[in-house]
Motif scaffolding. Structure first.
Motif, PDB file in Angstrom:
ATOM      1  N   GLY A 126       0.795  -1.258  -0.099  1.00 46.83           N
ATOM      2  CA  GLY A 126      -0.089  -0.001   0.106  1.00 46.83           C
ATOM      3  C   GLY A 126       0.901   1.287  -0.072  1.00 46.83           C
ATOM      4  N   SER A 127       2.026   1.165   0.710  1.00 40.36           N
ATOM      5  CA  SER A 127       2.963   2.345   0.806  1.00 40.36           C
ATOM      6  C   SER A 127       3.382   2.709  -0.705  1.00 40.36           C
ATOM      7  CB  SER A 127       3.942   1.989   1.734  1.00 40.36           C
ATOM      8  OG  SER A 127       3.564   1.575   2.812  1.00 40.36           O
ATOM      9  N   THR A 220      -6.154   4.054   9.195  1.00 39.36           N
ATOM     10  CA  THR A 220      -5.429   3.222  10.047  1.00 39.36           C
ATOM     11  C   THR A 220      -5.955   2.838  11.457  1.00 39.36           C
ATOM     12  OG1 THR A 220      -3.298   3.616   8.723  1.00 39.36           O
ATOM     13  CG2 THR A 220      -2.893   2.263  10.557  1.00 39.36           C
ATOM     14  N   ASP A 245      -6.448   6.207  -0.947  1.00 41.19           N
ATOM     15  CA  ASP A 245      -5.505   4.999  -0.329  1.00 41.19           C
ATOM     16  C   ASP A 245      -6.525   4.195   0.447  1.00 41.19           C
ATOM     17  OD1 ASP A 245      -4.286   3.408   1.216  1.00 41.19           O
ATOM     18  OD2 ASP A 245      -3.434   5.024   2.601  1.00 41.19           O
ATOM     19  N   ASP A 274      -4.815  -3.360  -1.025  1.00 42.60           N
ATOM     20  CA  ASP A 274      -4.080  -4.352  -0.481  1.00 42.60           C
ATOM     21  C   ASP A 274      -4.821  -5.582  -0.292  1.00 42.60           C
ATOM     22  OD1 ASP A 274      -1.866  -2.630  -0.540  1.00 42.60           O
ATOM     23  OD2 ASP A 274      -1.655  -2.920   1.772  1.00 42.60           O
ATOM     24  N   LYS A 277      -4.234  -7.477   3.349  1.00 44.91           N
ATOM     25  CA  LYS A 277      -4.859  -7.293   4.547  1.00 44.91           C
ATOM     26  C   LYS A 277      -6.029  -8.212   4.771  1.00 44.91           C
ATOM     27  CE  LYS A 277      -2.586  -2.841   5.389  1.00 44.91           C
ATOM     28  NZ  LYS A 277      -1.845  -2.475   4.144  1.00 44.91           N
TER      29      LYS A 277
HETATM   30  C1  LIG Z   1      -4.534   3.222   5.398  1.00 45.01           C
HETATM   31  C2  LIG Z   1      -3.142   2.592   5.126  1.00 45.01           C
HETATM   32  N1  LIG Z   1      -2.491   2.886   3.900  1.00 45.01           N
HETATM   33  C3  LIG Z   1      -1.282   2.273   3.775  1.00 45.01           C
HETATM   34  C4  LIG Z   1      -0.950   1.343   4.489  1.00 45.01           C
HETATM   35  C5  LIG Z   1       0.616   0.609   4.239  1.00 45.01           C
HETATM   36  O1  LIG Z   1       0.277  -0.587   3.433  1.00 45.01           O
HETATM   37  P1  LIG Z   1       1.522  -1.544   3.275  1.00 45.01           P
HETATM   38  O2  LIG Z   1       1.778  -2.130   4.544  1.00 45.01           O
HETATM   39  O3  LIG Z   1       1.044  -2.594   2.381  1.00 45.01           O
HETATM   40  O4  LIG Z   1       2.905  -0.792   2.632  1.00 45.01           O
HETATM   41  C6  LIG Z   1      -1.402   0.872   5.512  1.00 45.01           C
HETATM   42  C7  LIG Z   1      -0.764   0.033   6.538  1.00 45.01           C
HETATM   43  O5  LIG Z   1      -1.561  -0.303   7.396  1.00 45.01           O
HETATM   44  C8  LIG Z   1      -2.688   1.680   5.941  1.00 45.01           C
HETATM   45  O6  LIG Z   1      -3.278   1.226   7.102  1.00 45.01           O
END
Ligand SMILES: Cc1ncc(COP(=O)(O)O)c(C=O)c1O
Length: 456
Positions: A126-127, A220, A245, A274, A277
């Protein structure tokens, strides 16, 4: 290979203990040796498997509540193994013909659920998908910037104060710096559209170039969803890229019951999703989806250099042309196999059951005299303890931290604490089916017990 797989399968789905309780040095000595001069043979690997299983956190335990994932789906594990067996890498169609087709079809399938046309790429998480959103938005605002750079422009990005820290990472990595990310206040965990609009106008007046609004579908900590319709309208009015996101909340795309949380996502320019998750694919399985078919190849224009990797008759089909990676795992198979096995229906039920479990907990918390339900949205339940008389916020924060540590140290459960509205809260999430209603009741009684123990 068979012997090693048998070894792993013996422990498959064993949920007897959550973690070993060992510290760094103890774990290290249990894992040793790390290198050998003489071949250790299969016995050395068998011992290493035992040591790893004994000392790693068991994410399948019903008390594993600390993260947005749990044990991966069996079909997904097998898909991951299958790609290892062929050792597929995704840069060119020539070396990954079937995996290229599978990834392309999975991108279309996720897109279909969201009302997107079917373009995108699997990423490292996700990042990284959020970073891709930033890169595409930059190319859209400054055509040619993938070649010419920022041309002296001061770019500005916007997200809510509750957006994930990977948004800062994206601002850092594309070279605009984290100060160029304007964090917009929230109302009940959702980005305030009016404050967003005003901030954009202000930045324009300051001579800066607003280029992306990142909204969050499933934050998150609180699990809240920004108003995607309202934010898209603002983005369109100002001609700014809108990226969603949905790394966490995107799982709702599979659920007929909760799909409405993502209303308006179809109007965004891009989104992150993702599958590793709540959908249960093994790490990592993440997609970045876009509306505009050409934006990825324009953003990745460095791949036009006639590199030897793409120098084959089918180079237009090679996904390496639209990815920042060269070597890349065939992650799409992990989602494909789970989807084949469970169907959209089964994956949607998985999402529903996580949310049902959290809802059950939220009701119990609301009714409990020792607890305060700070928020409940999606599968996230944020909890504080009812303050003792004269207890300060800071003392309340310390209590939350002590309880969390107590629960973890005693291997009752692993749960996160996090700041919400300047107070530390226990953040519970159900993200795998082993966290059912019974597990939430167990969690609650552990929480109460820990609160009483640490108050002694
Ligand atoms: C809202 C949100 N965006 C992005 C991410 C990042 O995802 P990743 O761990 O797959 O890089 C997270 C991770 O928990 C998240 O909660």
């Amino acid at each position: 290979m068979e012997q090693l797989l048998q070894k792993i399968l013996q422990d498959f789905r064993n949920t007897s203990s959550l973690h070993s309780g060992l510290n760094y040095d103890q774990i290290k000595s249990r894992l040793m040796p790390f290198t050998l001069d003489e071949p250790g043979g299969i016995d050395a690997v068998v011992k290493a498997i035992d040591a790893y299983l004994d000392t790693s956190v068991n994410t399948g335990h019903p008390g594993f509540l600390r993260a947005f994932w749990g044990p991966s789906e069996p079909a997904s594990i097998v898909a991951s193994l299958l790609t290892d067996v062929r050792n597929t890498t995704m840069h060119s169609f020539a070396v990954a013909p079937s995996a290229t087709i599978i990834e392309t079809e999975m991108i279309k399938a996720i897109s279909d659920l969201a009302g997107f046309p079917g373009h995108g790429i699997f990423t490292t998480g996700g990042s990284n998908s959020n970073e891709m959103g930033f890169l595409c938005a930059r190319e859209d605002a400054l055509p040619g910037s993938s070649v010419n750079g920022l041309s002296g422009q001061n770019l500005r990005a916007f997200s809510s104060v509750e957006a994930h820290y990977s948004v800062d990472a994206a601002a850092n990595m594309i070279g605009i710096g984290t100060d160029a990310l304007i964090r917009i206040p929230c109302i009940d965990g959702k980005m305030d559209p009016q404050a967003l609009n005003e901030a954009i106008i202000q930045e324009k007046q300051n001579g800066n170039l607003p280029f992306i609004i990142l909204s969050t579908a499933g934050t998150t900590v609180r699990g809240s969803f920004d108003d995607l319709n309202a934010i898209s309208e603002i983005a369109q009015k100002h001609g700014i890229w809108h990226h969603v996101d949905a790394a966490w909340g995107g799982a709702a795309l599979f659920s007929n019951k909760h799909r409405n949380l993502l209303n308006g996502i179809e109007k965004a320019d891009s989104f992150a999703f993702d599958a590793h998750k709540m959908i249960g694919s093994s790490m990592v399985c993440s997609a970045f989806l876009v509306h505009d078919e050409s934006i990825l190849s324009r953003t990745m224009s460095h791949t036009n250099r006639g590199d030897y990797l793409f120098d084959d008759p089918n180079k237009e089909l090679s996904l390496g042309r639209i990815s920042p990676q060269c070597g890349r795992r065939a992650d799409a198979l992990k989602l494909w196999f789970s989807w084949l096995e469970q169907g959209k229906k089964g994956l949607g039920e998985r999402v529903n059951s996580c949310i049902d479990a959290s809802k059950h907990l939220a009701h119990l918390v609301e009714e409990h005299p020792q607890l305060i339900l700070v928020s409940f949205s999606f599968s996230n339940v944020c909890i504080r303890f009812t303050p003792h008389s004269n207890e300060t916020i800071e003392q309340g924060n310390q209590r939350v931290r002590k309880v969390r540590n107590y629960l973890e140290d005693h291997a009752k459960c692993m749960v996160l604490d996090s700041i919400l509205d300047n107070q530390l809260v226990i953040r519970f999430t159900a993200s795998h089916p082993n966290v059912d209603k019974a597990a939430t009741e167990e969690f609650l009684s552990n929480l109460i017990e820990a609160n009483e123990k640490i108050s002694l």
